[in-house]
Design a protein around this motif. Structure first.
Motif, short mmCIF file in Angstrom:
data_model
loop_
_atom_site.label_atom_id
_atom_site.label_comp_id
_atom_site.label_asym_id
_atom_site.label_seq_id
_atom_site.Cartn_x
_atom_site.Cartn_y
_atom_site.Cartn_z
N ALA A 216 0.83 -1.20 0.00
CA ALA A 216 0.00 0.00 0.00
C ALA A 216 0.86 1.25 0.00
O ALA A 216 0.57 2.24 -0.70
N GLN A 217 1.93 1.23 0.77
CA GLN A 217 2.83 2.38 0.83
C GLN A 217 3.42 2.69 -0.54
O GLN A 217 3.51 3.86 -0.94
N GLU A 218 3.81 1.65 -1.29
CA GLU A 218 4.37 1.86 -2.62
C GLU A 218 3.32 2.44 -3.57
O GLU A 218 3.63 3.32 -4.38
N LEU A 219 2.10 1.95 -3.50
CA LEU A 219 1.04 2.47 -4.36
C LEU A 219 0.73 3.93 -4.05
O LEU A 219 0.59 4.76 -4.95
N LEU A 220 0.65 4.26 -2.76
CA LEU A 220 0.34 5.63 -2.36
C LEU A 220 1.49 6.57 -2.69
O LEU A 220 1.27 7.73 -3.06
N ASP A 221 2.72 6.09 -2.56
CA ASP A 221 3.88 6.90 -2.94
C ASP A 221 3.84 7.20 -4.44
O ASP A 221 4.15 8.31 -4.87
N ALA A 222 3.48 6.20 -5.24
CA ALA A 222 3.42 6.38 -6.69
C ALA A 222 2.35 7.41 -7.06
O ALA A 222 2.48 8.12 -8.06
N LEU A 223 1.30 7.50 -6.24
CA LEU A 223 0.24 8.47 -6.46
C LEU A 223 0.57 9.84 -5.88
O LEU A 223 -0.21 10.79 -6.03
N GLU A 224 1.73 9.91 -5.19
CA GLU A 224 2.16 11.13 -4.51
C GLU A 224 1.09 11.59 -3.52
O GLU A 224 0.77 12.78 -3.42
N LYS A 225 0.53 10.62 -2.82
CA LYS A 225 -0.53 10.90 -1.85
C LYS A 225 0.01 10.72 -0.43
O LYS A 225 0.65 9.72 -0.13
N GLU A 226 -0.24 11.70 0.41
CA GLU A 226 0.21 11.60 1.79
C GLU A 226 -0.48 10.43 2.49
O GLU A 226 -1.66 10.16 2.25
N HIS A 227 0.25 9.76 3.37
CA HIS A 227 -0.32 8.59 4.03
C HIS A 227 0.44 8.29 5.32
O HIS A 227 1.56 8.78 5.54
N ARG A 228 -0.18 7.48 6.14
CA ARG A 228 0.47 7.04 7.38
C ARG A 228 1.64 6.12 7.03
O ARG A 228 1.54 5.30 6.13
N LEU A 229 2.72 6.25 7.77
CA LEU A 229 3.90 5.41 7.55
C LEU A 229 3.79 4.18 8.45
O LEU A 229 4.34 4.14 9.55
N TRP A 230 3.06 3.20 7.95
CA TRP A 230 2.79 2.01 8.76
C TRP A 230 4.06 1.27 9.14
O TRP A 230 4.12 0.64 10.20
N GLN A 231 5.06 1.32 8.29
CA GLN A 231 6.30 0.61 8.57
C GLN A 231 6.99 1.15 9.82
O GLN A 231 7.83 0.47 10.42
#
Length: 473
Positions: A216-231
């Motif tokens: 999910a983090q990779e997909l959201l990064d590709a969309l340049e969308k801010e997100h929680r850093l679950w890692q």
């Protein structure tokens, strides 16, 4: 004495054989760890008369419901696994150290039955056409592939299945083709291979929650969308996960596995009733978030869903095939993601999406047109597809090249590009099929003239002309 022993043996054998049937009223099995629907009780009569298959149906019903089925299936699987080191289920590979793999992934792993160059083109070009369709309205499009478990963690594959036929795999060919087509692809293979920890379950075919959060983090990064850093967030481990392969192989003795659970709760909410994250269609809302997501996904999306739903104000997750791309309009999506597991890549070329075929400018000025008495080099038929009329058929292989595009002209005026498709024919599988959906309101009359054109080294060729039926408007 000998005859008495023989009679005891016969009576015991008969009792063992009859027990699963005789015990059905009290201990009938009503569930299965397999991902399929159990056989229903047979009917002697059907709507159109007597059921001539009633005995076969009864046998199928007994196989699925005999008494102590789960326990006996589990016992058989344990004996085969422990004594012979093999799987009792054709769909499951019993690996070493308790690892299980999906048999459907074996051809990918061994490099067997690799798709033809044309079949790879069908998938990659269809993805590019889907991307163009989505982005035409200002939306974002991403395609990603969930790796097979044995593509990442093959050290536990059994020796008898560890024979590599070829180092060429469908995903490698598709990556190269997508790069040429400029498809927006998020490569999860590279992401998972760069991590030292195991991010898939041992006894399940999918990634664990930590692996899903990474995807999910990779997909959201590709969309340049801010997100929680679950890692980076805290989590706890619980030994409560039941693997899908484990339930298939050992339905009565599942071994619970460790699973990651993040301490911080999710804030998204489901819209309507949801039985599980494997439901065919799920809608979510997330307070305080913006954006709207339409995600076509398979079973890998079960664990992926929470992390994606968390970051979009509204989201729709669909397991429907074919993909009805107009869904993005109905749910006002600004982002469309297609996720497909590696083992299902061949199916992508067989199921083109349902969407209005793009209108194109095609210069046929130097193209020699077929006459009314000339033989066609392709077929064309129509079928109903909801709001659309679907034109489909095949082109003779000799008329095509690996990257030939197929165009449909209607009534000598409008030209549309068709999706390239792999289809089943009477002669076998053809990678030279096509499908084009046209809005019914664009078609006039009960029939019209259809022409097919293909591109190639010699320019544009006319391979079909004829009258086709427009279905009732």
């Amino acid at each position: 004495m000998r005859r008495k022993g023989l009679w005891c043996y016969l009576i015991f054998t008969f009792a063992v054989c009859i027990l699963p049937l005789a015990g059905m009223p009290w201990k009938m099995s009503g569930e299965s760890g397999e991902n399929r629907t159990l056989a229903e009780f047979p009917s002697i009569r059907e709507e159109d008369g007597w059921n001539v298959d009633v005995l076969a149906d009864a046998g199928a019903y007994f196989e699925d419901h005999f008494a102590w089925r789960q326990e006996l299936v589990t016992a058989d699987a344990v004996l085969r696994g422990k004594l012979l080191g093999v799987s009792a289920k054709e769909s499951v590979i019993a690996g070493t150290d308790g690892w299980l793999y999906y048999k459907d992934s074996l051809e990918d792993y061994q490099g067997e039955n690799v798709l033809s160059d044309r079949a790879i083109f069908n998938i990659s070009h269809t993805l590019r056409m889907m991307q163009d369709y989505v982005e035409r309205g200002g939306r974002k499009f991403i395609f990603t592939v969930a790796p097979n478990k044995n593509s990442l963690y093959n050290e536990h594959m059994p020796y008898y299945d560890n024979v590599i036929v070829s180092d060429i795999h469908n995903i490698d060919l598709l990556k190269e083709a997508m790069e040429q087509e400029d498809v927006h692809f998020v490569d999860l293979f590279h992401v998972f291979e760069s991590r030292d920890e195991v991010l898939y379950h041992q006894r399940d075919s999918h990634w664990n929650n930590m692996g899903a959060s990474l995807a999910a983090q990779e997909l959201l990064d590709a969309l340049e969308k801010e997100h929680r850093l679950w890692q980076e967030e805290s989590y706890e481990m619980r030994t409560d996960f039941e693997g899908d392969l484990d339930k298939m192989l050992y339905p009565g003795a599942v071994t619970l596995e460790d699973e990651f659970y993040f301490t911080e709760p999710f804030r998204y909410e489901y819209v309507g009733e949801v039985e599980s994250n494997f439901d065919p269609e799920i809608r979510t809302v997330s307070s305080g978030k913006d954006g709207s997501l339409l995600m076509y996904r398979d079973s890998f999306g079960n664990a992926l869903l929470p992390f994606m739903a968390e970051e979009f104000g509204s989201a729709r997750f669909s397991r429907g095939i074919p993909y009805y791309l107009d869904d993005m309009i109905f749910c006002s999506a600004d982002t469309v993601i297609v996720e497909r597991s590696e083992r299902f890549l061949p199916d992508m070329g067989k199921n083109p999406p349902v969407a209005q075929a793009p209108l194109v400018m095609l210069n046929t000025g130097d193209c020699e047109l077929l006459g009314e008495d000339d033989a066609n080099y392709a077929t064309c038929e129509t079928s109903d597809e909801g709001l659309y009329l679907k034109f489909s058929g095949t082109v003779e292989k000799e008329q095509m090249q690996t990257d030939s595009q197929i165009y449909l002209r209607l009534d000598g005026e409008y030209v549309y590009e068709a999706f390239p498709v792999t289809v089943e024919t009477e002669e076998g599988v053809s990678d030279y099929g096509y499908a084009a959906c046209i809005e019914k309101e664009k078609l006039e009359g009960e029939e019209g003239k259809a022409e097919l054109f293909v591109t190639g080294a010699q320019g544009i060729r006319n391979v079909f002309q004829g009258t086709v039926t427009y279905m009732e408007q």
